[in-house]
Scaffold this motif. Structure first.
Motif, short mmCIF file in Angstrom:
data_model
loop_
_atom_site.label_atom_id
_atom_site.label_comp_id
_atom_site.label_asym_id
_atom_site.label_seq_id
_atom_site.Cartn_x
_atom_site.Cartn_y
_atom_site.Cartn_z
N LEU A 23 1.32 11.96 -2.41
CA LEU A 23 1.18 11.39 -1.07
C LEU A 23 0.04 12.03 -0.30
N ARG A 58 6.14 12.52 -3.96
CA ARG A 58 7.42 11.81 -3.92
C ARG A 58 7.59 11.29 -5.34
N ALA A 70 4.79 8.97 3.53
CA ALA A 70 6.19 9.37 3.28
C ALA A 70 7.03 8.69 4.34
N ARG A 123 -0.79 8.25 0.54
CA ARG A 123 0.31 7.29 0.68
C ARG A 123 1.26 7.85 1.73
#
Length: 154
Positions: free
Chosen positions: A116, A111, A83, A81
């Motif tokens: 991530l 996060r 940031a 994912r």
């Protein structure tokens, strides 16, 4: 009167894992406001360096004393994912394997509860001539203690 900033707060060990906080700044992002892929490696490098310093592994003294230096010899990273600007990230590092001349460290960038990025890094200790060399006396013991959740010998 000038306010004195608080002292620098490095990462810390939580059980067998080293935790290191990172804030995403504008310079870390690309034009879309997402962290540029190479910067995740920088965050991981900072976390590993902080982990070693806290464990009493003096990389600078080894380098300046002519013993050698660490070099990344293998790296695998997975981006899950993105940031984004101003995110508060946590880099969690754990020692997975200790060998005479190398160490394997697993790292995750989080996060909040969301992972991530994750990666595995193998770092080898090299002589000043660039050849693999056994880690300085006591370093393998420190890595093993970290891996086993023992008190780090300092």
């Amino acid at each position: 009167m000038v306010d004195v900033p608080p002292p620098f707060i490095p990462g810390a060990f939580v059980g067998t894992a080293h935790h290191y906080r990172v804030r995403v700044y504008f310079e870390d992002t690309d034009l879309s406001g997402i962290v540029y892929h190479a910067n995740y490696l920088r965050y991981m490098e900072r976390a590993r360096s902080d982990m070693l310093r806290i464990a009493g592994i003096d990389q600078r003294a080894a380098m300046e004393g002519g013993e050698g230096t660490w070099a990344v010899t293998d790296l695998a990273i997975r981006y899950r994912r993105p940031a984004k600007l101003d995110d508060d990230l946590l880099v969690v590092s754990t020692v997975e394997a200790v060998r005479g001349a190398s160490v394997v460290i697993a790292q995750r960038i989080l996060r909040g509860p969301d992972e991530l990025t994750n990666g595995h890094v193998t770092a080898a200790f090299l002589s000043p001539e660039g050849r693999p060399r056994r880690q300085p006396a006591g370093w393998a013991d420190r890595f093993t203690a970290i891996m086993n959740g023992e008190t780090i010998p300092c």
